[in-house]
Design a protein around this motif. Structure first.
Motif, PDB file in Angstrom:
ATOM      1  N   ARG A 360      -3.100  42.396  90.114  1.00  0.00           N
ATOM      2  CA  ARG A 360      -2.631  41.704  91.326  1.00  0.00           C
ATOM      3  C   ARG A 360      -3.718  40.783  91.870  1.00  0.00           C
ATOM      4  NH1 ARG A 360      -1.967  43.674  97.074  1.00  0.00           N
ATOM      5  NH2 ARG A 360      -0.098  42.667  97.915  1.00  0.00           N
ATOM      6  N   ASP A 361      -4.977  41.272  91.876  1.00  0.00           N
ATOM      7  CA  ASP A 361      -6.099  40.438  92.312  1.00  0.00           C
ATOM      8  C   ASP A 361      -6.222  39.194  91.437  1.00  0.00           C
ATOM      9  OD1 ASP A 361      -6.858  42.269  94.302  1.00  0.00           O
ATOM     10  OD2 ASP A 361      -8.174  43.366  92.921  1.00  0.00           O
ATOM     11  N   TRP A 362      -6.092  39.399  90.117  1.00  0.00           N
ATOM     12  CA  TRP A 362      -6.246  38.280  89.196  1.00  0.00           C
ATOM     13  C   TRP A 362      -5.135  37.252  89.411  1.00  0.00           C
ATOM     14  CZ3 TRP A 362      -3.636  35.560  85.557  1.00  0.00           C
ATOM     15  CH2 TRP A 362      -4.393  34.706  84.741  1.00  0.00           C
ATOM     16  N   LEU A 363      -3.919  37.714  89.639  1.00  0.00           N
ATOM     17  CA  LEU A 363      -2.816  36.781  89.874  1.00  0.00           C
ATOM     18  C   LEU A 363      -3.040  35.956  91.138  1.00  0.00           C
ATOM     19  CD1 LEU A 363       0.223  39.043  88.914  1.00  0.00           C
ATOM     20  CD2 LEU A 363      -0.590  37.024  87.669  1.00  0.00           C
ATOM     21  N   ARG A 364      -3.571  36.604  92.174  1.00  0.00           N
ATOM     22  CA  ARG A 364      -3.898  35.855  93.399  1.00  0.00           C
ATOM     23  C   ARG A 364      -4.953  34.793  93.113  1.00  0.00           C
ATOM     24  NH1 ARG A 364      -4.414  40.782  97.844  1.00  0.00           N
ATOM     25  NH2 ARG A 364      -2.213  40.794  98.513  1.00  0.00           N
ATOM     26  N   ALA A 365      -6.003  35.189  92.371  1.00  0.00           N
ATOM     27  CA  ALA A 365      -7.056  34.240  92.034  1.00  0.00           C
ATOM     28  C   ALA A 365      -6.498  33.109  91.177  1.00  0.00           C
ATOM     29  CB  ALA A 365      -8.193  34.955  91.311  1.00  0.00           C
ATOM     30  N   ASN A 366      -5.632  33.437  90.260  1.00  0.00           N
ATOM     31  CA  ASN A 366      -5.045  32.417  89.393  1.00  0.00           C
ATOM     32  C   ASN A 366      -4.179  31.445  90.189  1.00  0.00           C
ATOM     33  OD1 ASN A 366      -4.585  31.349  86.697  1.00  0.00           O
ATOM     34  ND2 ASN A 366      -2.480  32.056  86.948  1.00  0.00           N
ATOM     35  N   ASN A 367      -3.487  31.955  91.196  1.00  0.00           N
ATOM     36  CA  ASN A 367      -2.704  31.068  92.059  1.00  0.00           C
ATOM     37  C   ASN A 367      -3.626  30.089  92.793  1.00  0.00           C
ATOM     38  OD1 ASN A 367      -0.237  32.137  91.340  1.00  0.00           O
ATOM     39  ND2 ASN A 367      -0.138  33.565  93.051  1.00  0.00           N
ATOM     40  N   ARG A 368      -4.782  30.578  93.256  1.00  0.00           N
ATOM     41  CA  ARG A 368      -5.744  29.692  93.913  1.00  0.00           C
ATOM     42  C   ARG A 368      -6.277  28.659  92.915  1.00  0.00           C
ATOM     43  NH1 ARG A 368      -8.188  34.316  95.734  1.00  0.00           N
ATOM     44  NH2 ARG A 368     -10.294  33.653  95.123  1.00  0.00           N
ATOM     45  N   ARG A 369      -6.492  29.102  91.669  1.00  0.00           N
ATOM     46  CA  ARG A 369      -6.943  28.163  90.644  1.00  0.00           C
ATOM     47  C   ARG A 369      -5.923  27.039  90.466  1.00  0.00           C
ATOM     48  NH1 ARG A 369      -8.791  30.235  84.833  1.00  0.00           N
ATOM     49  NH2 ARG A 369      -6.999  31.608  85.138  1.00  0.00           N
ATOM     50  N   GLU A 370      -4.633  27.371  90.464  1.00  0.00           N
ATOM     51  CA  GLU A 370      -3.617  26.327  90.299  1.00  0.00           C
ATOM     52  C   GLU A 370      -3.667  25.313  91.442  1.00  0.00           C
ATOM     53  OE1 GLU A 370      -1.988  25.607  87.751  1.00  0.00           O
ATOM     54  OE2 GLU A 370      -2.414  27.394  86.568  1.00  0.00           O
ATOM     55  N   LEU A 371      -4.013  25.774  92.643  1.00  0.00           N
ATOM     56  CA  LEU A 371      -4.174  24.835  93.758  1.00  0.00           C
ATOM     57  C   LEU A 371      -5.348  23.898  93.500  1.00  0.00           C
ATOM     58  CD1 LEU A 371      -3.538  27.234  96.780  1.00  0.00           C
ATOM     59  CD2 LEU A 371      -2.010  25.448  95.910  1.00  0.00           C
ATOM     60  N   HIS A 372      -6.424  24.447  92.928  1.00  0.00           N
ATOM     61  CA  HIS A 372      -7.564  23.589  92.577  1.00  0.00           C
ATOM     62  C   HIS A 372      -7.173  22.595  91.482  1.00  0.00           C
ATOM     63  CE1 HIS A 372     -11.236  25.107  94.698  1.00  0.00           C
ATOM     64  NE2 HIS A 372     -10.371  26.063  95.004  1.00  0.00           N
ATOM     65  N   ARG A 373      -6.412  23.056  90.496  1.00  0.00           N
ATOM     66  CA  ARG A 373      -5.977  22.125  89.444  1.00  0.00           C
ATOM     67  C   ARG A 373      -5.147  20.992  90.024  1.00  0.00           C
ATOM     68  NH1 ARG A 373      -4.549  26.872  85.049  1.00  0.00           N
ATOM     69  NH2 ARG A 373      -6.540  26.779  83.914  1.00  0.00           N
ATOM     70  N   ALA A 374      -4.302  21.308  90.985  1.00  0.00           N
ATOM     71  CA  ALA A 374      -3.514  20.258  91.638  1.00  0.00           C
ATOM     72  C   ALA A 374      -4.425  19.282  92.365  1.00  0.00           C
ATOM     73  CB  ALA A 374      -2.510  20.885  92.608  1.00  0.00           C
TER      74      ALA A 374
END
Length: 481
Positions: A360-374
């Motif tokens: 769950r922690d990793w998925l949250r971090a990955n979601n933040r990463r997608e915001l950075h990619r955007a």
């Protein structure tokens, strides 16, 4: 004529013109390694008998009228790749006798292109250091100053190139492992876009060579010229034929521009988590001056840049989550037991939290990463590339303290946490962007200094072309004196 420091492109032209044979190139490389590698220790496992056989086959193929992108070119391979018949240890003594039975996909690709593999290059234990030393093969020294590290984890490959041991090298990167050694040794490297280059066979022993994608980690080329990076990347790039290659074909877009005057560049000197040393600043200034002189539009600030502070913390969390599988159980339990303050936003705290990430922690971090990619996509709609440091300093003296957490890095006379210098490498790694490391001059002590050119995702040819243009303006590789 001595061939050892010519580019792969120049060697290929000489081979096609009949000015030299692959056997002659290979024998010269072998003689040079035998004469000079004792003091450098870049090539940890030599494969000279099979290299001679491969060179003879390359010459025979050329005599039949055949050609290939790397036909007859001597090169090296980082020890983390499987090379059939050679030990693969990742610097771990318990695997000193592990020998894979088949080549990694990228080793197979360069062999199919006609390359001659001279041997494998040294790495740190588990590839987890900015230096290259381990309990099996010892320490690799920087060809420019043997008291200093060539970097890690691809330090053996960078040292081999700087010393003239082959024209190219296959390496890998998750924490700057291609870029930092290139910066420390004065050579070129390219960290490809995430998942652009298939990684089958680049796994720790004794894991099977399965066709899987890895988070953050990539494999890529090292060379002594920018054009050679493209030459090798074109051999390496493309999906694994066992998985995505069943349905996908590679179609990299061309570079956005062919001339410096058409590029718009963002230059970054400062990071909120780590200062930039004076020698690296001077290298950035040299590159910026060359860009301006070539007519490029250069800016130092942009509101479009994703938050560097959050990016650094996010990178450290994802990096350590990625590495947690290799953390011993007792250390993992210790990390779980730590009672970190919610207000502790240090990079060290981020690393500790990453070790014990839940899914769950990793998925949250990955979601933040997608915001950075955007955010990066928005930035690259305005700019063509970002120029920034790779690490804050040139190559530092060997430091073999067992605990990386206890080490320090000296930046212009002030000590900082050793591991924190990865913030610049993580800038491209966390969102999966391509980044090309280029030489940018020398420090006052005469040590190489490099910078990285970060480009849009899957537009690897844009930073690679920019690297070629800058090589023409400021010069490139110089052999150590």
């Amino acid at each position: 004529m001595e061939w050892s420091f010519l580019s792969a492109e120049e060697l290929s032209a000489a081979l096609r013109a009949g000015k030299v044979s692959s056997v002659e190139l290979t024998e010269e490389a072998i003689e040079r390694i035998e004469r000079e590698d004792g003091a450098i220790n870049a090539i940890c496992v030599r494969d000279f008998d099979r290299a001679r056989e491969a060179a003879r086959r390359a010459d025979a193929a050329r005599a039949r009228g055949e050609d290939g992108a790397l036909l007859g070119i001597p090169l090296t391979v980082k020890e983390c790749y499987s090379v059939a018949g050679l030990p693969k240890t990742w610097g771990m003594p318990q695997f000193k006798d592990f020998v894979p039975e088949e080549d990694a996909l990228q080793v197979a690709r360069v062999r199919a292109a006609g390359a001659v593999v001279l041997g494998v290059t040294n790495v740190p234990r588990m590839l987890q250091d900015l230096q290259s030393f381990n309990g099996i093969y010892g320490t690799t020294n920087n060809p420019w100053d043997h008291s200093r590290t060539p970097g890690g984890s691809s330090g053996g490959s960078a040292a081999a190139l700087a010393a003239g041991f082959g024209a190219l090298s296959l390496a890998s990167d998750i924490g700057g492992s291609l870029r930092t050694p290139a910066h420390f040794c004065g050579v070129y490297a390219h960290k490809p876009s995430l998942n652009l280059v298939a990684m089958r066979g680049m796994v720790p022993p004794p894991m099977p060579a399965l066709p899987v994608n890895h988070d953050l980690a990539v494999v890529g080329p090292m060379a002594r010229t920018a054009r050679d990076l493209t030459l090798l990347l074109d051999v390496m790039a493309g999906p694994d034929p066992l998985t995505l290659g069943v349905a996908h074909e590679l179609a990299l877009p061309p570079a956005r521009h062919e001339h410096l005057k058409d590029f718009k560049i963002l230059v970054l000197e400062d990071h909120p988590r780590m200062p930039t040393g004076s020698a690296v600043r001077a290298g950035l200034d040299r590159v910026m001056d060359a860009l301006v002189d070539g007519g490029a539009r250069v800016e130092r600030h942009s509101p479009l840049l994703p938050d560097l502070d959050e990016a650094a913390v996010l990178y450290m969390q994802l990096l350590m989550s990625n590495a947690s599988l290799g953390v011993p159980d007792d250390q993992y339990d210790q990390a779980r037991a730590l009672d970190l303050s919610p207000d502790d936003d240090s990079l060290d705290a981020g690393r500790l939290r990453g070790i014990v990430f839940s899914h769950r922690d990793w998925l949250r971090a990955n979601n933040r990463r997608e915001l950075h990619r955007a955010g990066w996509r928005r930035l690259f709609a305005e700019f063509d590339a970002v120029v920034c440091p790779i690490t804050p300093t040139p190559a530092f003296p060997h430091d073999h303290q067992a605990g990386i957490a206890e080490r320090r890095i000296d930046i212009d006379g002030v000590d900082y946490p050793f591991f924190d210098q990865l913030v610049w490498a993580g800038l491209a790694t966390m969102p999966g962007l391509p980044a090309t490391a280029i030489p940018a001059g020398r420090s006052p002590e005469g040590l190489p200094v490099g910078v990285q050119l970060i480009g849009p995702m899957f537009e690897d040819r844009t930073p690679l072309r920019l690297a070629e243009l800058l090589e023409e303006k400021i010069g490139g590789f110089q052999a150590p004196k």
